[in-house]
Scaffold this active site. Structure first.
Site, PDB file in Angstrom:
ATOM      1  N   GLU A 166       0.937  -1.190   0.064  1.00 10.63           N
ATOM      2  CA  GLU A 166      -0.043   0.036   0.105  1.00 10.63           C
ATOM      3  C   GLU A 166       0.933   1.264   0.036  1.00 10.63           C
ATOM      4  O   GLU A 166       1.667   1.348   0.779  1.00 10.63           O
ATOM      5  CB  GLU A 166      -0.817  -0.051   1.360  1.00 10.63           C
ATOM      6  CG  GLU A 166      -1.785   1.091   1.068  1.00 10.63           C
ATOM      7  CD  GLU A 166      -2.829   1.110   2.518  1.00 10.63           C
ATOM      8  OE1 GLU A 166      -2.622   0.045   3.323  1.00 10.63           O
ATOM      9  OE2 GLU A 166      -3.514   2.120   2.607  1.00 10.63           O
TER      10      GLU A 166
ATOM     11  N   ARG B 222       4.708 -12.684   9.712  1.00 13.71           N
ATOM     12  CA  ARG B 222       5.319 -11.565   9.514  1.00 13.71           C
ATOM     13  C   ARG B 222       6.651 -11.511  10.244  1.00 13.71           C
ATOM     14  O   ARG B 222       7.098 -12.356  11.147  1.00 13.71           O
ATOM     15  CB  ARG B 222       4.629 -10.538   9.696  1.00 13.71           C
ATOM     16  CG  ARG B 222       4.352 -10.134  11.184  1.00 13.71           C
ATOM     17  CD  ARG B 222       3.576  -8.846  11.516  1.00 13.71           C
ATOM     18  NE  ARG B 222       2.610  -8.459  10.457  1.00 13.71           N
ATOM     19  CZ  ARG B 222       2.609  -7.452   9.680  1.00 13.71           C
ATOM     20  NH1 ARG B 222       3.747  -6.451   9.868  1.00 13.71           N
ATOM     21  NH2 ARG B 222       1.784  -7.057   8.903  1.00 13.71           N
TER      22      ARG B 222
ATOM     23  N   LYS C  17       3.895   0.856   9.833  1.00 16.29           N
ATOM     24  CA  LYS C  17       4.087   2.079   8.930  1.00 16.29           C
ATOM     25  C   LYS C  17       3.708   3.145   9.811  1.00 16.29           C
ATOM     26  O   LYS C  17       4.187   4.300   9.446  1.00 16.29           O
ATOM     27  CB  LYS C  17       3.571   1.909   7.498  1.00 16.29           C
ATOM     28  CG  LYS C  17       4.557   1.195   6.512  1.00 16.29           C
ATOM     29  CD  LYS C  17       3.892   1.368   5.087  1.00 16.29           C
ATOM     30  CE  LYS C  17       2.859   0.164   4.991  1.00 16.29           C
ATOM     31  NZ  LYS C  17       2.703  -0.153   3.557  1.00 16.29           N
TER      32      LYS C  17
HETATM   33  P1  ATP Z   1       2.476  -2.334   8.281  1.00 17.17           P
HETATM   34  O1  ATP Z   1       1.600  -3.148   9.149  1.00 17.17           O
HETATM   35  O2  ATP Z   1       4.064  -2.117   8.631  1.00 17.17           O
HETATM   36  O3  ATP Z   1       1.766  -0.887   7.908  1.00 17.17           O
HETATM   37  P2  ATP Z   1       1.110  -3.449   5.834  1.00 17.17           P
HETATM   38  O4  ATP Z   1       0.956  -4.963   5.978  1.00 17.17           O
HETATM   39  O5  ATP Z   1       0.184  -2.464   6.137  1.00 17.17           O
HETATM   40  O6  ATP Z   1       2.472  -2.964   6.836  1.00 17.17           O
HETATM   41  P3  ATP Z   1       1.494  -3.359   3.021  1.00 17.17           P
HETATM   42  O7  ATP Z   1       2.117  -2.454   2.299  1.00 17.17           O
HETATM   43  O8  ATP Z   1       0.056  -3.561   2.898  1.00 17.17           O
HETATM   44  O9  ATP Z   1       1.930  -3.183   4.595  1.00 17.17           O
HETATM   45  O10 ATP Z   1       2.273  -4.728   2.831  1.00 17.17           O
HETATM   46  C1  ATP Z   1       2.612  -5.024   1.780  1.00 17.17           C
HETATM   47  C2  ATP Z   1       3.084  -6.447   1.657  1.00 17.17           C
HETATM   48  O11 ATP Z   1       4.050  -6.758   2.755  1.00 17.17           O
HETATM   49  C3  ATP Z   1       1.797  -7.439   2.455  1.00 17.17           C
HETATM   50  O12 ATP Z   1       1.850  -8.659   1.519  1.00 17.17           O
HETATM   51  C4  ATP Z   1       2.070  -7.887   3.607  1.00 17.17           C
HETATM   52  O13 ATP Z   1       1.631  -8.948   3.833  1.00 17.17           O
HETATM   53  C5  ATP Z   1       3.734  -7.732   3.779  1.00 17.17           C
HETATM   54  N1  ATP Z   1       4.364  -7.253   4.943  1.00 17.17           N
HETATM   55  C6  ATP Z   1       4.227  -6.253   5.790  1.00 17.17           C
HETATM   56  N2  ATP Z   1       4.720  -6.368   6.972  1.00 17.17           N
HETATM   57  C7  ATP Z   1       5.470  -7.445   6.823  1.00 17.17           C
HETATM   58  C8  ATP Z   1       6.355  -8.197   7.769  1.00 17.17           C
HETATM   59  N3  ATP Z   1       6.845  -7.503   8.861  1.00 17.17           N
HETATM   60  N4  ATP Z   1       6.927  -9.174   7.607  1.00 17.17           N
HETATM   61  C9  ATP Z   1       6.514  -9.975   6.321  1.00 17.17           C
HETATM   62  N5  ATP Z   1       5.817  -9.215   5.389  1.00 17.17           N
HETATM   63  C10 ATP Z   1       5.152  -8.080   5.590  1.00 17.17           C
HETATM   64 MG    MG Z   2      -1.820  -3.557   4.610  1.00 14.17          MG
END
Ligand code: ATP
Ligand code: MG
Length: 561
Positions: free
Chosen positions: A36, A263, A273
Site C-alpha cells: 500500500e 510476518r 508504517k
Molecule cells: P504495516 O503493518 O507495516 O503498515 P502493511 O502490511 O500494512 O504493513 P502493506 O504495504 O500492506 O503493509 O504490505 C505489503 C506486503 O508486505 C503485504 O503482503 C504484507 O503482508 C507484507 N508485509 C508487511 N509487513 C510485513 C512483515 N513485517 N513481514 C513480512 N511481510 C510483511
Molecule cells: Mg496493509
C-alpha cells in the site's frame, strides 16, 4: 549442489510443487508483492519481496508489483516512487508487471453489481458505530441490519447514487450479505464499499466510493492471474471472505489461493508504517531514510547491502507461527557480507596527537597496507607516515593497569603497518587533561615487524596528522532501548533511545577516503564498518557507522554450541 538447493522446502514451496504436479492453474506460478503506497518499505516488506520474487524466480514464474492503492486518504506518489526504487535496489525486477488496484475500480464496481444482482450485497445506511454495535461478539450472533432485505433494484439504484456522489461520507455503504451468526466476525455482513470524498493520487476525483481491502485484494489477484497470494498471518481470518468473494464472482476453473505466513518481527524495532510515519512527522528521526530506521532506504543509507538483506531473509526462512527475530541476526548478516567485501582503512574517531620526536621533521614515508586480508585480489595501498600522527584517545592510559596492552608512559606498542613506538612524555592542558604525547620510534621496526624478536602486545591504528582527512562520523545505536517497544500496553515513544545518534566532529581519516563514494563500505580497522553518508560533501565528508565489529551473535552461537 548449492547450499540453497540442499535446503528442505518450506511449506509454501511444498504447496507450490504439489500444485505444479497436479496441474493446478495450468501449473503456472504467479505471485505478487502488494504494497500500500502509504509509507516507505521496511525490512518486513523486504522479507515479503524476497519471498514473492524469489518464488517466481525459482519456479520460472512471474511476480507482479501491485500497488494496493484503495485508500485515497493516506496514499501518495512519493511513496510509489520510493517503493519502486527500494525493490530495484534489493535486486528484483517486475519487468512490465506493474499494476495498481485503482486501475481495477471499474471492474470491481461491476463485480459489486454482480453480487447485488445475486442478492448477495446490499446498501446499508447504518453508521460505522451502529454496524459495530450490531456485530455481536464471537459467541453471540449479530443483528440484521434493517436495510438487509432491500430489493435488488433499490440496491442497484442506491449503489449508483453512492457512486455519483449524492451522499455524504459515512451515511451509506455496501455490505456483503453473508451470515450474521458466523463464528468468523469477518463474515458478518462485511463492508465492501465506503464513501470517501477524497482525491486519489491516480484516479483523481473520478471516484468517491472505494472498495475495502477484502473486496479489492482477491479480485485483483484474479484479474492479474495470480496463483499463490501470499500474505501475513493476520489475514488468515480473512481467507473465508477472500474465497467467498471469488466463489460468487468468478466462473473459471482458474483460481488464486491465499496462503499465510508469519510476518517478520524484530526486537528493539517498530515495524508498523503508522508508527514509522509518526517518527518522521514528529521529527524524532531525520526522515524515512534516517539510518536508524528499519526502512529499506534507512538500512541502505546506514550501509547495509542488498545482498546482506537477501541473505537475512533467506536465513530467517518462512514460518507458520509468529516469532520475534533478534536484531543481532540482521547485524550478523551485514558483518558477514562486509567482512568479505569491505576495504580496510584506518581512521581515528577520538584523536590524540602523537609527536615522534626522533623522526625527521617534514618527512613523509609511504608504507604498504593490506586492503582486505579476506580477499587477496584486493591488493595493497600506500599510506603516509610522518612525525606527527593521531591515535585513538582510548588507546592511551596514563595510569595503566597491568593488563592494558595499549600505550602508556614508558610502554611500547606497534603502529599497524608502520613502526614500534614508545611513549616518553605526556603533555597536559591546564586542567590536567592529556592533549598530546611524545614518543620515539624504532627505525628498525619498519612495517611493524620486530627487529630483534622482542614482542609488543598492542597494535594501534593511527593516521598521519598532516595528511589526515577531517570528517564527521555518525555512530548509531538502537532507536529503542526496550526489547519490544510496541508491546501491548506500551507507548513505543516512551522507549525511544536518546543516545541512538552520536555525531563525532573532526575525526581523522586516512587520505584514501577522500575518494570514497556513497554506498562504498569500508572497515575502519578495530572500529567497525562505515560508509559515506548521502549528505556528505567534498569539503565536509560524513561517514556513517553501519555496525561495530564486535559480533555478539557469533559469540553467543559459539557458547550455545
Ligand atoms: P504495516 O503493518 O507495516 O503498515 P502493511 O502490511 O500494512 O504493513 P502493506 O504495504 O500492506 O503493509 O504490505 C505489503 C506486503 O508486505 C503485504 O503482503 C504484507 O503482508 C507484507 N508485509 C508487511 N509487513 C510485513 C512483515 N513485517 N513481514 C513480512 N511481510 C510483511
Ligand atoms: Mg496493509
Amino acid at each position: 549442489m548449492s547450499e540453497k538447493e540442499e535446503k528442505s522446502l518450506n511449506f509454501i514451496e511444498q504447496i507450490i510443487e504439489e500444485d505444479i504436479k497436479n496441474g493446478k492453474n495450468n501449473s503456472r506460478v504467479h505471485t505478487r508483492f502488494p504494497p500500500e503506497p502509504n509509507g516507505y518499505l521496511h525490512i518486513g516488506h523486504a522479507k515479503s519481496i524476497c519471498l514473492n520474487f524469489g518464488l517466481a524466480q525459482k519456479y520460472n514464474g512471474t511476480c507482479n508489483l501491485r500497488f494496493d492503492d484503495t485508500n485515497p486518504v493516506k496514499e501518495d506518489v512519493e511513496y510509489v516512487e520510493s517503493i519502486k526504487e527500494d525493490i530495484k535496489w534489493l535486486g528484483f525486477d517486475w519487468k512490465d508487471n506493474i499494476f495498481f488496484a485503482s486501475d481495477y475500480f471499474e471492474t470491481l464496481y461491476q463485480y459489486a453489481i454482480l453480487l447485488i444482482n445475486k442478492g448477495l450485497a446490499y446498501v446499508c445506511q447504518l453508521s460505522a458505530e451502529e454496524i459495530a454495535a450490531q456485530k455481536g461478539t464471537p459467541t453471540q450472533a449479530g443483528q440484521f441490519s434493517p436495510y438487509r432485505d432491500r430489493s435488488v433494484e433499490e440496491n442497484l439504484q442506491l449503489f449508483e447514487r453512492m457512486r455519483n456522489g449524492e451522499f455524504a461520507e459515512g451515511t451509506y455503504s455496501l455490505r456483503a450479505k453473508i451470515d450474521m451468526a458466523s463464528s468468523n466476525m469477518h463474515m458478518r455482513d462485511p463492508l465492501l464499499y465506503r464513501i470517501k470524498h477524497a482525491h486519489h493520487h491516480r484516479t483523481g476525483d473520478k471516484w468517491c466510493i472505494y472498495p475495502m481491502y477484502d473486496f479489492a485484494h482477491g479480485q485483483s489477484d484474479y484479474i492479474e492471474g495470480i496463483t499463490h497470494s501470499l500474505c501475513t498471518l493476520e489475514f488468515e481470518v480473512h481467507r473465508p471472505l477472500y474465497d467467498w468473494c471469488l466463489d460468487n464472482i468468478i466462473e473459471t476453473q482458474y483460481r488464486p489461493r491465499q496462503i499465510e505466513f508469519a510476518r517478520l518481527n524484530l526486537n528493539y524495532t517498530v515495524m508498523s508504517k503508522r508508527k514509522l510515519l509518526q517518527l518522521v512527522k514528529e521529527n524524532l528521526v531525520s526522515g524515512w531514510n534516517d539510518p536508524r530506521m528499519p526502512t529499506i532506504s534507512g538500512l541502505r543509507r546506514r550501509g547495509y547491502t542488498a545482498a546482506s538483506i537477501r541473505n537475512f531473509a533467506d536465513t530467517i526462512g518462512i514460518a507458520k507461527r509468529n516469532n520475534v527475530i533478534d536484531v543481532a541476526l540482521l547485524e550478523f548478516s551485514i558483518r558477514e557480507d562486509l567482512n568479505k567485501k569491505a576495504l580496510r582503512v584506518m581512521g581515528v574517531l577520538n584523536p590524540l596527537k602523537v609527536v615522534i620526536t626522533n623522526y625527521p621533521e617534514g618527512e613523509t614515508e609511504w608504507l604498504e597496507a593490506v586492503n582486505n586480508p579476506e580477499d587477496e585480489t584486493a591488493g595493497t595501498r600506500q599510506i603516509p607516515f610522518s612525525r606527527e600522527i593521531y591515535i585513538e584517545h582510548e588507546d592511551f592510559m596514563e595510569d595503566a593497569p597491568k593488563k592494558f596492552f595499549r600505550l602508556s608512559k614508558g610502554g611500547e606498542v606497534r603502529l599497524r603497518y608502520a613502526y614500534f613506538i614508545t611513549c616518553t612524555d605526556i603533555i597536559k592542558d591546564e586542567s590536567g587533561n592529556v592533549i598530546q604525547l611524545e614518543c620515539i620510534y624504532d627505525p628498525l621496526s619498519k612495517g611493524g615487524k620486530s627487529p630483534d624478536g622482542r614482542k609488543v602486545k598492542g597494535t594501534l591504528h593511527w593516521v598521519s596528522a598532516p595528511h589526515a582527512l577531517n570528517s564527521d562520523v555518525r555512530l548509531y545505536d538502537r532507536l529503542f532501548s526496550d526489547e519490544s517497544p510496541d508491546a501491548e500496553g506500551k507507548n513505543f515513544l516512551d522507549s525511544l533511545n536518546s543516545d541512538s545518534l552520536q555525531v563525532l566532529k573532526n575525526c581523522k581519516l586516512e587520505p584514501s577516503l577522500a575518494d570514497a563514494k556513497v554506498e562504498d563500505s569500508y572497515q575502519f580497522e578495530r572500529l567497525g564498518y562505515f560508509c559515506l553518508d548521502y549528505d556528505a560533501t567534498h569539503e565536509n565528508p560524513v561517514f556513517n557507522r553501519t555496525v561495530a565489529l564486535r559480533d555478539t551473535w557469533a559469540k553467543e552461537q559459539k557458547k550455545q554450541d
